[in-house]
Write an enzyme that holds these catalytic residues in place. Structure first.
Site, short mmCIF file in Angstrom:
data_model
loop_
_atom_site.label_atom_id
_atom_site.label_comp_id
_atom_site.label_asym_id
_atom_site.label_seq_id
_atom_site.Cartn_x
_atom_site.Cartn_y
_atom_site.Cartn_z
CG ASP A 326 -0.08 0.19 3.24
OD1 ASP A 326 1.49 -0.16 2.86
OD2 ASP A 326 -0.66 0.46 3.33
CG ASP A 328 1.84 3.33 4.75
OD1 ASP A 328 0.71 2.82 5.02
OD2 ASP A 328 2.56 2.60 3.80
CG ASP A 435 -3.68 2.25 5.07
OD1 ASP A 435 -4.26 2.67 4.39
OD2 ASP A 435 -1.97 1.50 5.97
#
Ligand code: CTP
Ligand code: MN
Ligand code: MN
Length: 511
Positions: A326, A328, A435
């Site tokens: 992902d 962040d 995120d």
């Protein structure tokens, strides 16, 4: 060493009027167990025969003569003189028994040194200087991204992962700590000898390492890797929104893959629905190039709704990783309070632009007064934060990964159902997990430290703080239990300093 009075005596003894006939020799007679007067006598005798005998030890000494001492005793004495921690084979001084000296006196010249003259010194264990320096907490060590022992750490991490799937956290952490030590080694492990005196290597980890070193692979690791449970748990927990508990329940119900969930019409929450829907995309690693494109988008979004806000790339990419699962981000504003309620504004902006496929925002629930030290270790997720899935338009970089993805899709086949409501293989976008975290400015340093990772590095930092410093560290604050106060910090460096740790830069936190 020699009391003043005696030294005077030996000085009178040391009139150097006897000529030195053997200039390549420089002898030191050890007083230990011999006594001053015998030493003085032997010194006079030697000098009278033309030997160079020194009063004090120095690096110019070639022969040390002693009486009634073992080789180890003389070596220990010598180490003490030189301040050296032995093992130094470069020192070529001969450690000799008195017999060599008396025979030489009789012969009137230095006799050839033979085995019976030489004091035997037990070889010191060959301790790797790097191993000696290996500290036991991962936050005390530098762990680069690229290391020399993936062939071992990959195996140990499979066992760690499997222990996690079996809800055995202690065992999982033990394997991860062992792997992490090997990541910090500056060389490839070639034999079990290399592991001597390394911390955190339990009996089980050592057994696995030994087998890999000897046979090329570990049976336990290979059978775990192939096991139905491991593979199913990997596939199921790989779905966004699915944790170990849920995956385990599904596994025990006979489900093995995202397709099984669709086929059997499992009840899924909103996150899990998105996780299944975008499964293939989210399985593909996110590249740094894609992370950079997303950084630009996030920056645009944040500045559109709050000018002056600061955005920082966190997680694996901050540690220098080239790919991640992902992307962040940590967001703050130098004027404390301005960041309150920021997240919904950001997500609204992104949604309006059609950039979000999924998002769930949780508001900040951290209150120092209430959450204080007692709950500190648990408040990792109390910031205003957002788990999201971005719709990333294919840029030059991501085109390539899209085409490899199509190949994978074809090869796994049978995904039509899942793909029917997803984008086509030729699509010009992909789903990416992002995120977002918003932190008040006063907590920014703690949030930065807490969101940089790696997960093991964070865990070890908190363990170090608690066990070694009686402090409690979270992504919000550092609390000193002895002084009963919160320690404020503006930078990560200050936090390391409070913790009595050498500063480790993000690129070396890949524990
Ligand atoms: N983190 C956290 N609370 C969570 C999840 C993550 O504080 N509930 C922190 C972790 O401590 C970690 C960082 O956020 O340091 C990033 O987590 P994650 O994205 O899961 O891992 P990465 O190290 O970025 O690895 P990857 O490249 O796979 O994303
Ligand atoms: Mn990450
Ligand atoms: Mn993350």
């Amino acid at each position: 060493m020699i009391p003043l009075k005696r030294r005077k005596v030996s000085l009178t003894v040391s009139q150097q009027n006897d000529t030195c006939r053997f200039p390549h020799l420089s002898i030191f007679i050890l007083e230990r167990k011999m006594g001053t007067s015998r030493r003085a006598f032997l010194t006079r005798l030697g000098r009278s025969k033309g030997f160079r005998i020194k009063e004090t030890y120095s690096s110019s000494i070639t022969h040390i003569v002693s009486e009634n001492n073992s080789g180890d005793e003389v070596q220990a004495w010598l180490d003490n003189q030189t301040g050296r921690d032995t093992n130094d084979t470069s020192s070529s001084v001969c450690l000799l028994d008195i017999r060599w000296f008396t025979e030489s006196m009789e012969a009137g010249h230095p006799v050839t040194v033979q085995d019976r003259h030489t004091l035997q010194v037990k070889p010191k264990p060959n301790i790797d200087p790097n191993a000696m320096l290996m500290k036991s907490y991962a936050c005390q060590r530098r762990t680069p991204l690229k290391h020399h022992n993936s062939f071992l750490t990959d195996a140990l991490e499979i066992l760690a992962q499997n222990a996690e799937y079996n809800d055995n956290e202690g065992r999982s952490v033990a394997f991860r700590r062992a792997a992490s030590v090997l990541k910090a080694l500056p060389h490839r492990v070639k034999s079990m000898e290399d592991l001597r005196s390394l911390p955190c290597l339990g009996e089980h980890s050592q057994r696995v390492i030994k087998e890999i070193l000897e046979d090329g692979s570990s049976r336990e690791v290979e059978s775990t890797r192939r096991s139905e449970q491991y593979q199913a748990m990997k596939a199921l927990t790989g779905i966004f929104g699915v944790g170990v508990r849920t995956a385990d329940r599904w596994f025990r119900e006979g489900l093995r893959s995202p397709d099984d969930l669709i086929r059997t019409g499992q009840q899924l929450n909103r996150a899990q629905q998105a996780g299944v829907q975008y499964y293939d995309d989210l399985q593909k690693p996110v590249t740094k190039a894609e992370a950079d494109v997303i950084s630009d988008i996030v920056e645009k979004a944040v500045h559109a709704v709050l000018p002056g806000a600061e955005i920082q790339l966190m997680g694996g990419f901050r540690r220098g990783k080239e790919v991640g699962h992902d992307v962040d981000f940590l967001i703050t504003h130098p004027e404390e309070g301005k960041e309150e309620g920021l997240m919904p504004k950001i997500t609204n902006w992104l949604e309006e632009q059609g950039l979000l496929l999924y998002q769930k925002t949780t508001r900040n629930s951290y209150l120092e007064k209430m959450d204080g030290p007692a709950r500190a270790p648990n408040n990792m997720d109390r910031f205003e934060r957002c788990f999201s899935i971005f719709k990333l338009q294919a840029s030059a970089e991501s085109c390539t990964s899209n085409s490899t993805a199509s190949v994978q899709d074809v090869s796994t086949g049978s995904e039509t159902e899942r793909h029917s409501d997803q984008h086509s293989e030729a699509s010009d976008w992909r789903a990416v997990r992002v995120d977002l975290v918003v932190s008040p400015y006063s907590q920014f340093a703690f949030a930065t430290l807490g969101w940089t990772g790696s997960k093991l590095f964070e865990r070890e930092l908190r363990r170090w703080a608690g066990q070694e410093k009686h402090m409690s560290l979270s992504s919000h604050a550092l609390y000193d239990s002895k002084q009963n106060l919160y320690l404020r910090a503006k930078t990560e460096e200050e936090i390391f300093a409070y913790l009595g740790l050498e500063f480790i830069p993000p690129s070396e936190r890949n524990a």
